[in-house]
Write a protein that holds these residues in place. Structure first.
Motif, mmCIF file in Angstrom:
data_model
loop_
_atom_site.group_PDB
_atom_site.id
_atom_site.type_symbol
_atom_site.label_atom_id
_atom_site.label_comp_id
_atom_site.label_asym_id
_atom_site.label_seq_id
_atom_site.Cartn_x
_atom_site.Cartn_y
_atom_site.Cartn_z
ATOM 1 N N TRP A 24 42.036 34.230 34.811
ATOM 2 C CA TRP A 24 42.595 35.520 35.213
ATOM 3 C C TRP A 24 43.996 35.443 35.810
ATOM 4 O O TRP A 24 44.511 36.454 36.261
ATOM 5 C CB TRP A 24 41.655 36.202 36.214
ATOM 6 C CG TRP A 24 40.383 36.662 35.599
ATOM 7 C CD1 TRP A 24 39.141 36.179 35.820
ATOM 8 C CD2 TRP A 24 40.238 37.711 34.644
ATOM 9 N NE1 TRP A 24 38.203 36.846 35.062
ATOM 10 C CE2 TRP A 24 38.866 37.803 34.331
ATOM 11 C CE3 TRP A 24 41.117 38.577 34.003
ATOM 12 C CZ2 TRP A 24 38.364 38.726 33.421
ATOM 13 C CZ3 TRP A 24 40.627 39.496 33.107
ATOM 14 C CH2 TRP A 24 39.266 39.562 32.818
ATOM 15 N N HIS A 25 44.621 34.275 35.802
ATOM 16 C CA HIS A 25 45.972 34.227 36.377
ATOM 17 C C HIS A 25 46.888 35.193 35.607
ATOM 18 O O HIS A 25 46.902 35.199 34.369
ATOM 19 C CB HIS A 25 46.538 32.805 36.320
ATOM 20 C CG HIS A 25 47.736 32.640 37.203
ATOM 21 N ND1 HIS A 25 48.975 33.179 36.897
ATOM 22 C CD2 HIS A 25 47.881 32.029 38.414
ATOM 23 C CE1 HIS A 25 49.823 32.896 37.859
ATOM 24 N NE2 HIS A 25 49.184 32.194 38.793
ATOM 25 N N PRO A 26 47.643 36.048 36.326
ATOM 26 C CA PRO A 26 48.480 37.061 35.655
ATOM 27 C C PRO A 26 49.451 36.481 34.639
ATOM 28 O O PRO A 26 49.733 37.123 33.621
ATOM 29 C CB PRO A 26 49.228 37.731 36.823
ATOM 30 C CG PRO A 26 48.309 37.549 37.990
ATOM 31 C CD PRO A 26 47.653 36.213 37.798
ATOM 32 N N ASP A 27 49.966 35.250 34.893
ATOM 33 C CA ASP A 27 50.911 34.660 33.946
ATOM 34 C C ASP A 27 50.247 34.299 32.621
ATOM 35 O O ASP A 27 50.923 34.132 31.608
ATOM 36 C CB ASP A 27 51.540 33.400 34.550
ATOM 37 C CG ASP A 27 52.522 33.736 35.660
ATOM 38 O OD1 ASP A 27 52.803 34.931 35.843
ATOM 39 O OD2 ASP A 27 53.009 32.809 36.331
ATOM 40 N N ASN B 255 47.961 36.291 31.324
ATOM 41 C CA ASN B 255 47.512 37.558 30.747
ATOM 42 C C ASN B 255 48.659 38.569 30.713
ATOM 43 O O ASN B 255 48.585 39.640 31.335
ATOM 44 C CB ASN B 255 46.348 38.120 31.562
ATOM 45 C CG ASN B 255 45.106 37.246 31.500
ATOM 46 O OD1 ASN B 255 44.256 37.413 30.652
ATOM 47 N ND2 ASN B 255 45.001 36.300 32.432
ATOM 48 N N ASN C 83 47.761 42.133 29.728
ATOM 49 C CA ASN C 83 46.741 42.837 30.523
ATOM 50 C C ASN C 83 46.946 42.488 31.996
ATOM 51 O O ASN C 83 46.008 42.119 32.706
ATOM 52 C CB ASN C 83 45.349 42.396 30.044
ATOM 53 C CG ASN C 83 44.259 43.296 30.584
ATOM 54 O OD1 ASN C 83 44.517 44.437 30.975
ATOM 55 N ND2 ASN C 83 43.046 42.790 30.652
ATOM 56 N N LYS C 84 48.199 42.569 32.431
ATOM 57 C CA LYS C 84 48.575 42.006 33.722
ATOM 58 C C LYS C 84 47.944 42.734 34.906
ATOM 59 O O LYS C 84 47.529 42.110 35.884
ATOM 60 C CB LYS C 84 50.098 42.019 33.863
ATOM 61 C CG LYS C 84 50.606 41.052 34.919
ATOM 62 C CD LYS C 84 52.073 40.730 34.710
ATOM 63 C CE LYS C 84 52.500 39.613 35.652
ATOM 64 N NZ LYS C 84 53.878 39.183 35.402
ATOM 65 N N LYS C 85 47.829 44.052 34.823
ATOM 66 C CA LYS C 85 47.297 44.813 35.949
ATOM 67 C C LYS C 85 45.846 44.453 36.241
ATOM 68 O O LYS C 85 45.461 44.200 37.390
ATOM 69 C CB LYS C 85 47.422 46.315 35.670
ATOM 70 C CG LYS C 85 47.117 47.188 36.878
ATOM 71 C CD LYS C 85 47.469 48.644 36.598
ATOM 72 C CE LYS C 85 47.211 49.500 37.833
ATOM 73 N NZ LYS C 85 47.547 50.928 37.580
ATOM 74 N N GLN C 86 45.021 44.413 35.193
ATOM 75 C CA GLN C 86 43.617 44.046 35.378
ATOM 76 C C GLN C 86 43.496 42.591 35.816
ATOM 77 O O GLN C 86 42.685 42.249 36.671
ATOM 78 C CB GLN C 86 42.837 44.259 34.081
ATOM 79 C CG GLN C 86 41.340 43.931 34.230
ATOM 80 C CD GLN C 86 40.602 43.926 32.910
ATOM 81 O OE1 GLN C 86 41.227 44.050 31.856
ATOM 82 N NE2 GLN C 86 39.291 43.779 32.956
ATOM 83 N N ALA C 87 44.337 41.718 35.234
ATOM 84 C CA ALA C 87 44.294 40.298 35.586
ATOM 85 C C ALA C 87 44.655 40.079 37.048
ATOM 86 O O ALA C 87 44.030 39.268 37.740
ATOM 87 C CB ALA C 87 45.245 39.513 34.681
ATOM 88 N N GLU C 88 45.646 40.805 37.525
ATOM 89 C CA GLU C 88 46.042 40.673 38.933
ATOM 90 C C GLU C 88 44.892 41.051 39.855
ATOM 91 O O GLU C 88 44.636 40.387 40.868
ATOM 92 C CB GLU C 88 47.273 41.538 39.223
ATOM 93 C CG GLU C 88 48.566 40.970 38.677
ATOM 94 C CD GLU C 88 49.744 41.908 38.884
ATOM 95 O OE1 GLU C 88 49.509 43.089 39.257
ATOM 96 O OE2 GLU C 88 50.892 41.484 38.662
ATOM 97 N N ASP D 40 48.158 34.019 45.463
ATOM 98 C CA ASP D 40 49.038 32.965 44.943
ATOM 99 C C ASP D 40 49.086 31.763 45.880
ATOM 100 O O ASP D 40 49.192 30.614 45.434
ATOM 101 C CB ASP D 40 50.449 33.513 44.728
ATOM 102 C CG ASP D 40 50.517 34.493 43.556
ATOM 103 O OD1 ASP D 40 49.744 34.302 42.599
ATOM 104 O OD2 ASP D 40 51.329 35.422 43.615
#
Length: 332
Positions: free
Chosen positions: A31-34, A36, A39-44, A106
């Protein structure tokens, strides 16, 4: 119970430390935003959720509080069992209360993988071989070899520090006695007592924080928690505070409201003030005296305002003669 951290990490309630690390490693990589970008919002959100769950369950103190009281107790004011942290604060208000503030996701990730100041290598995301249970690929800013693991920093321990309005007006020093566990030269734990000095500056407000770095208990592979004292303001019998202003309410009669009144006050530093009010005082009237409020923290030579409000006591009844006299006096 609120959030189910065990369910988030996909482990059972008897999970050992290695189980938690394995679960966090897998889900953090997923699920790290980088990883994804589409799909960054859900991943964050997922990444933050997973990190918070790992932070709680991997810490014996937080996990014990969570198991007993749930998320609400963990993030409220529930006294913890006798694990880590400072074991006692002598403030005149009994032992400190436990309060959990989730850390930055982070930061948890960087400490776990030993990558502070590092970023992902985009070329690695296309190769699934890098995302097994025991490996994660990074590039370090400026090059260099990567370290895995490393000590984590215990969450800050917060404690209220009640202060009188006089202390916040004039400034003062408070001595705080704490006891905590440290490791001696042989590595054996021992309890020590320390006296901390807190210098309260004139004009400090409720919510001001004073931090003593790494004054929590020493534990293996854990950087001791910071002790944080948070200024709280005791109620005052005469004044209330509104930012940099002081407010006082005077009870006066209707005659005094109509004919004039002198306010007599003792200031927070012991001076006597005599303030004549010659205006007609109506129920919403406020007399303002410049420079007689609280010291302004960033400009200690300046002060806020003293605001005087009035509670006018009206007569409960008047005779016919009194009513006639008032009408005549007021020209009605």
């Amino acid at each position: 119970m609120g959030v189910d951290y065990y369910k988030i990490l996909q482990v059972d309630k008897n999970a050992k430390d290695e189980d938690l690390k394995k679960a966090y490693r897998k889900l953090a990589m997923k699920w790290h935003p980088d990883k994804n970008p589409n799909n960054k919002k859900q991943a964050e959100a997922k990444f933050k959720e997973v990190s918070e769950a790992y932070e709680v369950l991997s810490d014996p103190q937080k996990r014990a509080v969570y198991d007993q009281y749930g998320e609400e107790g963990l993030k409220g004011q529930v006294p913890p069992p006798d694990f880590g942290g400072a074991s006692y604060f002598s403030t005149g208000n009994g032992p400190t209360a436990f309060h959990f503030n989730p850390r930055n996701a982070d930061d948890i990730f960087a400490e776990f993988f030993g990558t502070r100041g590092a970023g992902f290598s985009s070329s690695l995301f296309g190769d699934s071989s890098f995302f097994g249970d025991d490996a994660f690929g990074f590039r370090e800013s400026g090059g260099g070899s990567m370290k895995y693991g490393g000590p984590r920093k215990a969450s800050p321990i917060e404690n209220r520090l009640p202060c009188s309005l006089e202390e916040l007006y004039k400034g003062t020093s408070k001595k705080m006695k704490i006891s905590r566990d440290i490791a001696d030269t042989s590595g054996k734990g021992m309890e020590v007592e320390e006296i901390l000095t807190i210098d309260i500056k004139p004009g400090w407000k409720k919510g001001t924080k004073i931090t003593f770095p790494e004054k929590g208990n020493e534990q293996p592979n854990v950087i001791p928690a910071d002790l944080v004292f948070i200024i709280d303001e005791k109620p005052h019998s005469v004044f209330t505070r509104d930012g940099n202003d002081l407010i006082v309410t005077q009870n006066i009669s209707l005659v005094e409201a109509l004919t004039g009144y002198t306010v007599n006050l003792t200031t927070l530093d012991g001076r006597r003030l005599n303030i004549p009010v010659n205006n007609v005082i109506h129920p919403s009237y406020e007399e303002v005296v410049q420079g007689e409020g609280m010291p302004i923290q960033k400009e200690p030579t300046k002060r806020g305002k003293l605001r005087i409000k009035f509670n006018i006591k009206f007569p409960t009844r008047l005779t016919a003669e009194q009513k006639a006299g008032i009408k005549k006096l007021l020209g009605y």
